[in-house]
Design an enzyme around this catalytic site. Structure first.
Site, PDB file in Angstrom:
ATOM      1  N   THR A 287       0.877  -1.176   0.000  1.00  0.00           N
ATOM      2  CA  THR A 287       0.000   0.000   0.000  1.00  0.00           C
ATOM      3  C   THR A 287       0.906   1.215   0.000  1.00  0.00           C
ATOM      4  O   THR A 287       1.658   1.430   0.965  1.00  0.00           O
ATOM      5  CB  THR A 287      -0.874   0.034   1.271  1.00  0.00           C
ATOM      6  OG1 THR A 287      -1.646  -1.161   1.325  1.00  0.00           O
ATOM      7  CG2 THR A 287      -1.795   1.238   1.254  1.00  0.00           C
TER       8      THR A 287
ATOM      9  N   LYS B  43      -7.819   1.436  -2.875  1.00  0.00           N
ATOM     10  CA  LYS B  43      -7.429   1.015  -1.525  1.00  0.00           C
ATOM     11  C   LYS B  43      -7.618   2.157  -0.524  1.00  0.00           C
ATOM     12  O   LYS B  43      -8.209   1.973   0.544  1.00  0.00           O
ATOM     13  CB  LYS B  43      -5.965   0.553  -1.557  1.00  0.00           C
ATOM     14  CG  LYS B  43      -5.302   0.367  -0.216  1.00  0.00           C
ATOM     15  CD  LYS B  43      -5.618  -0.957   0.426  1.00  0.00           C
ATOM     16  CE  LYS B  43      -5.037  -1.015   1.825  1.00  0.00           C
ATOM     17  NZ  LYS B  43      -5.320  -2.236   2.525  1.00  0.00           N
TER      18      LYS B  43
HETATM   19  P1  NAD Z   1       6.206  -5.638   7.125  1.00  0.00           P
HETATM   20  O1  NAD Z   1       6.944  -4.461   7.664  1.00  0.00           O
HETATM   21  O2  NAD Z   1       5.963  -6.812   8.010  1.00  0.00           O
HETATM   22  O3  NAD Z   1       6.920  -6.180   5.786  1.00  0.00           O
HETATM   23  C1  NAD Z   1       7.630  -5.366   4.888  1.00  0.00           C
HETATM   24  C2  NAD Z   1       8.946  -6.079   4.627  1.00  0.00           C
HETATM   25  O4  NAD Z   1       9.692  -5.367   3.630  1.00  0.00           O
HETATM   26  C3  NAD Z   1       9.856  -6.142   5.867  1.00  0.00           C
HETATM   27  O5  NAD Z   1      10.119  -7.495   6.191  1.00  0.00           O
HETATM   28  C4  NAD Z   1      11.110  -5.387   5.453  1.00  0.00           C
HETATM   29  O6  NAD Z   1      12.296  -5.925   6.021  1.00  0.00           O
HETATM   30  C5  NAD Z   1      11.061  -5.543   3.957  1.00  0.00           C
HETATM   31  N1  NAD Z   1      11.849  -4.555   3.231  1.00  0.00           N
HETATM   32  C6  NAD Z   1      11.939  -3.218   3.425  1.00  0.00           C
HETATM   33  N2  NAD Z   1      12.753  -2.660   2.527  1.00  0.00           N
HETATM   34  C7  NAD Z   1      13.187  -3.674   1.742  1.00  0.00           C
HETATM   35  C8  NAD Z   1      14.069  -3.731   0.623  1.00  0.00           C
HETATM   36  N3  NAD Z   1      14.661  -2.639   0.153  1.00  0.00           N
HETATM   37  N4  NAD Z   1      14.290  -4.932   0.054  1.00  0.00           N
HETATM   38  C9  NAD Z   1      13.700  -6.049   0.527  1.00  0.00           C
HETATM   39  N5  NAD Z   1      12.870  -6.063   1.587  1.00  0.00           N
HETATM   40  C10 NAD Z   1      12.623  -4.887   2.180  1.00  0.00           C
HETATM   41  O7  NAD Z   1       4.834  -5.057   6.576  1.00  0.00           O
HETATM   42  P2  NAD Z   1       3.523  -5.875   6.161  1.00  0.00           P
HETATM   43  O8  NAD Z   1       2.570  -5.868   7.303  1.00  0.00           O
HETATM   44  O9  NAD Z   1       3.933  -7.163   5.531  1.00  0.00           O
HETATM   45  O10 NAD Z   1       2.928  -4.911   5.055  1.00  0.00           O
HETATM   46  C11 NAD Z   1       3.474  -4.832   3.750  1.00  0.00           C
HETATM   47  C12 NAD Z   1       2.620  -3.885   2.929  1.00  0.00           C
HETATM   48  O11 NAD Z   1       1.281  -4.376   2.909  1.00  0.00           O
HETATM   49  C13 NAD Z   1       2.555  -2.463   3.494  1.00  0.00           C
HETATM   50  O12 NAD Z   1       2.592  -1.549   2.418  1.00  0.00           O
HETATM   51  C14 NAD Z   1       1.230  -2.436   4.232  1.00  0.00           C
HETATM   52  O13 NAD Z   1       0.677  -1.138   4.300  1.00  0.00           O
HETATM   53  C15 NAD Z   1       0.396  -3.356   3.364  1.00  0.00           C
HETATM   54  N6  NAD Z   1      -0.724  -4.017   4.071  1.00  0.00           N
HETATM   55  C16 NAD Z   1      -0.521  -4.607   5.280  1.00  0.00           C
HETATM   56  C17 NAD Z   1      -1.605  -5.236   5.914  1.00  0.00           C
HETATM   57  C18 NAD Z   1      -1.426  -5.916   7.251  1.00  0.00           C
HETATM   58  O14 NAD Z   1      -2.442  -6.264   7.878  1.00  0.00           O
HETATM   59  N7  NAD Z   1      -0.207  -6.125   7.742  1.00  0.00           N
HETATM   60  C19 NAD Z   1      -2.866  -5.247   5.310  1.00  0.00           C
HETATM   61  C20 NAD Z   1      -3.021  -4.659   4.063  1.00  0.00           C
HETATM   62  C21 NAD Z   1      -1.935  -4.039   3.439  1.00  0.00           C
END
Ligand code: NAD
Length: 296
Positions: free
Chosen positions: A93, A168
């Site tokens: 997102t 979204k």
């Molecule tokens: P998260 O922080 O658990 O996962 C993101 C991952 O990206 C992390 O593990 C981080 O180490 C990795 N990362 C960051 N920079 C990086 C790079 N340069 N190269 C490789 N990896 C890298 O977050 P999440 O909860 O998995 O959410 C991910 C996305 O999904 C976000 O944009 C969030 O807004 C969206 N989202 C999350 C949820 C939820 O319930 N968690 C629901 C809908 C949407």
């Protein structure tokens, strides 16, 4: 069997990548946090040393990252190494402007792209029941849809580049404002002597009916599966709701859309976060409404 690159193996990315493996795909994964890579390795994801390693032999590359700056930086890094005909799908997102920039930087190299943010949270990611809101060309959508269906149950084409992100933030702006409205109604009812169940029985069958009430009720009892019955364990964390409301407010300002309730919802969740409740489920906002109702 296709080869899929997967970048970002966090709370959402790890179970999504695992579902692709389960459905028979060869998945090359990378996360900047090595321990997350190791965990996904146990799910059958082949962990590579860097983001570029996910792209060189991939038919499709999926990113699931925190914010627009991460997506732009990663796509800038990997785009020069993509094979002819690779499809990039960003499921994070992120802000609409960055999403459209990401499409443009890939398009400049002839790479097909989709923005495909999700709703359904970690539970939906694990159960492969996510909803994908997708922006991009018809042709790219037709290619990406079968793959997205392995990680979700609904895949909706919302139009051109960036429109998945628009859908979204519009949806979550409704959700954030509606959850506050439902919470205010329960707190007002409490103060006037109305039981939670009575309000639920009336409003769930009346014009106040909405998802925040009937599927995700912010008080324990009426909807046994809602986080209110489980100490407001997320679910969908208040921090993520605040993030999405800020993205909506920023997008509204960029096109001069008047979204007073959405902006106010962002302020209310901002205050909740400042009080240290970012990790609670977003429906715990009722506790802020209740606490403020005790003052003065
Ligand atoms: P998260 O922080 O658990 O996962 C993101 C991952 O990206 C992390 O593990 C981080 O180490 C990795 N990362 C960051 N920079 C990086 C790079 N340069 N190269 C490789 N990896 C890298 O977050 P999440 O909860 O998995 O959410 C991910 C996305 O999904 C976000 O944009 C969030 O807004 C969206 N989202 C999350 C949820 C939820 O319930 N968690 C629901 C809908 C949407």
């Amino acid at each position: 069997m296709a080869t899929i690159g997967f970048i970002g193996l966090g709370n959402m990315g790890a179970p999504m990548a695992a579902n692709l493996v389960k459905s028979g795909e060869h998945v090359l994964g990378f996360d900047v946090v090595p321990a997350l890579g190791q965990a996904s390795g146990q799910d059958g994801v082949q962990i590579v040393a860097n983001a570029r390693g996910t792209v060189e032999n991939a038919d499709v590359v999926i990113s699931m990252l925190p914010a627009g700056e991460h997506v732009l930086s990663v796509w800038n890094d990997i785009a020069p190494h993509a094979r002819q005909g690779t499809l990039f799908i960003d499921c994070s997102t992120i802000d609409v402007t960055s999403a459209r920039k990401a499409h443009a930087l890939a398009a400049a190299r002839g790479i097909a792209t989709l923005d495909a943010p999700v709703s359904g949270g970690v539970g939906g990611a694990k159960a492969a029941t996510l909803t994908f809101m997708v922006g991009g060309s018809q042709e790219a959508f037709a290619r990406g849809k079968p793959l997205l269906e392995r990680m979700g149950k609904r895949v909706v084409h919302c139009g051109e580049a960036g429109n998945g992100q628009v859908a979204k933030i519009c949806n979550n702006m409704i959700l954030g404002a509606a959850m506050i409205a439902v919470s205010e109604a329960f707190v007002l009812g409490e103060k006037l002597g109305l039981s939670h169940q009575a309000l639920f029985d009336v409003a769930s069958a009346s014009s106040g009916q909405c998802w925040s009430l009937t599927s995700y009720c912010p008080v324990p009892g009426p909807v046994p599966t809602s986080p209110a019955n489980n100490g407001y364990k997320p679910g969908f964390a208040a921090a993520l709701m605040l993030k999405d409301l800020k993205l909506a407010r920023e997008a509204a300002a960029s096109v001069n859309a008047k979204t007073a309730l959405g902006a106010h919802a962002a302020d209310i969740y901002g205050e909740f976060a400042q009080q240290g409740h970012s990790a609670a489920d977003f429906s715990a906002i009722i506790n802020l409404v209740r606490e403020q109702s005790k003052r003065g």
